[in-house]
Write an enzyme that holds these catalytic residues in place. Structure first.
Site, PDB file in Angstrom:
ATOM      1  N   ASP A  96       6.771   2.372  62.896  1.00 10.67           N
ATOM      2  CA  ASP A  96       5.389   2.119  62.291  1.00 10.67           C
ATOM      3  C   ASP A  96       4.499   1.149  62.949  1.00 10.67           C
ATOM      4  O   ASP A  96       4.547   1.256  64.171  1.00 10.67           O
ATOM      5  CB  ASP A  96       5.904   0.799  61.752  1.00 10.67           C
ATOM      6  CG  ASP A  96       5.289   0.308  60.968  1.00 10.67           C
ATOM      7  OD1 ASP A  96       3.766   0.481  61.189  1.00 10.67           O
ATOM      8  OD2 ASP A  96       5.622  -1.103  60.330  1.00 10.67           O
ATOM      9  N   ARG A 117       0.940  11.222  38.560  1.00  9.07           N
ATOM     10  CA  ARG A 117       2.665  10.644  39.759  1.00  9.07           C
ATOM     11  C   ARG A 117       2.700  11.553  40.332  1.00  9.07           C
ATOM     12  O   ARG A 117       3.096  11.506  41.582  1.00  9.07           O
ATOM     13  CB  ARG A 117       3.820  10.353  37.979  1.00  9.07           C
ATOM     14  CG  ARG A 117       4.743   9.388  39.507  1.00  9.07           C
ATOM     15  CD  ARG A 117       5.598   8.390  38.786  1.00  9.07           C
ATOM     16  NE  ARG A 117       5.929   8.600  37.921  1.00  9.07           N
ATOM     17  CZ  ARG A 117       6.992   9.317  36.961  1.00  9.07           C
ATOM     18  NH1 ARG A 117       7.069  10.255  37.884  1.00  9.07           N
ATOM     19  NH2 ARG A 117       6.621   9.395  35.351  1.00  9.07           N
ATOM     20  N   TYR A 122       7.203  -6.869  61.255  1.00  9.30           N
ATOM     21  CA  TYR A 122       6.708  -7.423  60.171  1.00  9.30           C
ATOM     22  C   TYR A 122       7.337  -8.040  59.284  1.00  9.30           C
ATOM     23  O   TYR A 122       8.710  -7.218  58.937  1.00  9.30           O
ATOM     24  CB  TYR A 122       5.378  -6.713  59.049  1.00  9.30           C
ATOM     25  CG  TYR A 122       5.324  -7.304  58.062  1.00  9.30           C
ATOM     26  CD1 TYR A 122       4.519  -8.569  58.124  1.00  9.30           C
ATOM     27  CD2 TYR A 122       5.761  -6.122  57.295  1.00  9.30           C
ATOM     28  CE1 TYR A 122       3.688  -8.972  56.694  1.00  9.30           C
ATOM     29  CE2 TYR A 122       5.395  -6.742  55.886  1.00  9.30           C
ATOM     30  CZ  TYR A 122       4.252  -8.194  55.720  1.00  9.30           C
ATOM     31  OH  TYR A 122       4.074  -8.654  54.779  1.00  9.30           O
ATOM     32  N   LYS A 144      -4.359  -1.451  56.977  1.00  7.05           N
ATOM     33  CA  LYS A 144      -5.218  -2.410  58.005  1.00  7.05           C
ATOM     34  C   LYS A 144      -6.291  -1.363  58.622  1.00  7.05           C
ATOM     35  O   LYS A 144      -6.594  -0.794  57.930  1.00  7.05           O
ATOM     36  CB  LYS A 144      -3.509  -2.474  58.871  1.00  7.05           C
ATOM     37  CG  LYS A 144      -2.059  -3.416  57.847  1.00  7.05           C
ATOM     38  CD  LYS A 144      -2.303  -4.201  57.536  1.00  7.05           C
ATOM     39  CE  LYS A 144      -0.788  -4.929  56.855  1.00  7.05           C
ATOM     40  NZ  LYS A 144      -1.411  -5.674  56.036  1.00  7.05           N
TER      41      LYS A 144
HETATM   42  C1  LIG Z   1       3.387  -3.905  60.827  1.00  4.74           C
HETATM   43  C2  LIG Z   1       3.186  -3.511  59.932  1.00  4.74           C
HETATM   44  N1  LIG Z   1       4.342  -2.518  58.586  1.00  4.74           N
HETATM   45  C3  LIG Z   1       3.696  -2.579  57.604  1.00  4.74           C
HETATM   46  C4  LIG Z   1       3.840  -3.797  56.796  1.00  4.74           C
HETATM   47  C5  LIG Z   1       3.495  -3.595  55.165  1.00  4.74           C
HETATM   48  O1  LIG Z   1       1.985  -3.599  54.740  1.00  4.74           O
HETATM   49  P1  LIG Z   1       1.722  -3.953  53.445  1.00  4.74           P
HETATM   50  O2  LIG Z   1       0.944  -4.882  53.068  1.00  4.74           O
HETATM   51  O3  LIG Z   1       0.607  -2.455  52.816  1.00  4.74           O
HETATM   52  O4  LIG Z   1       2.653  -3.745  51.811  1.00  4.74           O
HETATM   53  C6  LIG Z   1       2.577  -4.585  57.222  1.00  4.74           C
HETATM   54  C7  LIG Z   1       2.066  -5.879  56.452  1.00  4.74           C
HETATM   55  O5  LIG Z   1       1.045  -7.012  56.985  1.00  4.74           O
HETATM   56  C8  LIG Z   1       2.656  -4.797  58.536  1.00  4.74           C
HETATM   57  O6  LIG Z   1       1.703  -5.623  59.412  1.00  4.74           O
END
Ligand SMILES: Cc1ncc(COP(=O)(O)O)c(C=O)c1O
Length: 383
Positions: free
Chosen positions: A176, A52, A104, A201
């Protein structure tokens, strides 16, 4: 032959953190599937005690991703949401966070339905105007959280302009960078203090593993986040670290093809009589096209388009054959989705209306198939 002094992006993607294994010479980073490590005697170990806390495969990925984003270190987590949650765990009850109003859908869900219960305060603003960010900053503000381009409205925020504000106010700017990947956008070079990704992604790129990363610009951030990994435990497994390491080896070539296909599909949709509006920063008609050209080195493959109604959207989504109806994005396959009922359902009707997210919107993450097949599929679905 000596190594290049300033290796390019694709070289770093393939070599930084991906050096051959010292003990065996294995060219591919080994997956250290172990929960614990032998200690030679009390208090004497080889740098690893418990998985961990640290794992050699994870160390390699953290080095690789820090290099690609131009940070000093990175920390990886079990998902993008776990990474965003870990950033918030660096702050304390009573702290105020200013964030975009078109993030998101899972992010406002975390902020409003989980973290606000712990005394965090959030102000959601349209970060596409830097002055809105400045106005929302108060005495208790500790962080500005921005997603650019946004999901799914493809609105941009000027990272450099916002960074000038946050630097002056001595607060952290977190960006992000999931939609663009470090190949097309470098938020740290533009002034961000931390960069977050859902590695699920483009970084992974093959829709076969969840993950998240926070890239840091200061060692103390990495130490704090390392402590969150150890204390809260939402770390990325060695196998999933390896999947991302394999993914980043082809990030540069994938992104070029995603971008090429994305531009072609966006132009096609923009010229289609059944499509009311296309949201893609690469189109000259996008209100922030000039900012996109300045801030990004490509436009990527995320496109949202307006079909006019829920019924139209549902009809198209039922008819697609090459495009796959599914949540998520950034994989080699074209994924198509309906933000209002899928990724952004948690926002509620009122929340979606407030940001202009309609029931007729369809989002596409254009993959790297032969683009003519994707165009033909969309054409028959729209007919
Ligand atoms: C721009 C963006 N940030 C964060 C996330 C969250 O990621 P995760 O689904 O890996 O938890 C997503 C998920 O679709 C996203 O599109």
């Amino acid at each position: 032959m000596s190594k290049p002094k300033h290796p390019g992006f694709a070289t770093r993607a393939i070599h930084d953190g991906q050096e051959p294994d010292l003990s065996t010479g294995a060219v591919s980073v080994p997956i250290y599937a172990t929960s614990t490590y032998v200690q030679d005697e009390l208090g004497k170990h080889r740098g690893y005690e418990y998985a961990r806390v640290s794992n050699p495969t994870r160390d390699r990925l953290e080095k690789n991703l820090a290099s690609l984003e131009g940070g000093v270190a990175s920390r990886v987590f079990a998902s993008g949401m776990a990474a965003i949650n870990a950033i918030c765990a660096m702050f304390k009850s009573g702290d105020h966070i200013v964030c975009g109003n078109d993030l998101y859908g899972g992010v406002p869900r975390l902020f409003n339905q989980v973290l606000s219960g712990y005394g965090f305060e959030f102000t959601f603003v349209d970060t596409s105007e830097a002055r809105n960010v400045e106005r929302a900053i108060g005495k208790k503000t500790r962080m500005v959280y921005v997603e650019t381009p946004t999901n799914p409205l493809m609105s941009l925020s000027d990272i450099k302009a916002i960074a000038e504000i946050t630097r002056r106010k001595k607060i952290e700017l977190v960006v992000d960078n999931t939609f663009m990947s470090p190949y097309f956008q470098q938020p740290i070079a533009l002034g961000a203090d931390m960069v977050v990704h859902s590695t699920t992604k483009f970084l992974n790129g093959h829709s076969d593993g969840l993950g998240g990363v926070v890239v840091c610009t200061r060692q103390e951030q990495a130490e704090q986040l390392g402590f969150v990994q150890k204390a809260a435990g939402a770390i990325l497994s060695p196998f999933e670290c390896w999947l991302v390491l394999r993914g980043t080896k082809t990030l540069a070539v994938r992104m070029l093809q995603h971008d090429c296909n994305g531009r072609t599909v966006a132009e096609f949709l923009a010229g289609h009589k059944k499509v009311k509006k296309v949201f893609y920063p690469g189109l000259k008609g996008h209100p922030q096209h000039e900012l996109a050209r300045r801030q990004m080195t490509g436009f990527g493959s995320m496109i949202t388009f307006e079909t006019g109604s829920l019924a139209n959207a549902a009809r198209i989504l039922k008819r697609v054959r090459v495009c796959t109806l599914a949540e998520s994005l950034g994989g080699v396959e074209t994924l198509i989705s309906h933000p209002a009922t899928m990724t952004h359902a948690a926002l509620g009707e009122k929340g979606r209306k407030a940001i202009g997210l309609t029931d007729g919107m369809v989002r596409i993450s254009v993959g790297i198939e032969d683009v003519d097949d994707v165009l033909a599929d969309l054409d028959q679905a729209l007919a």
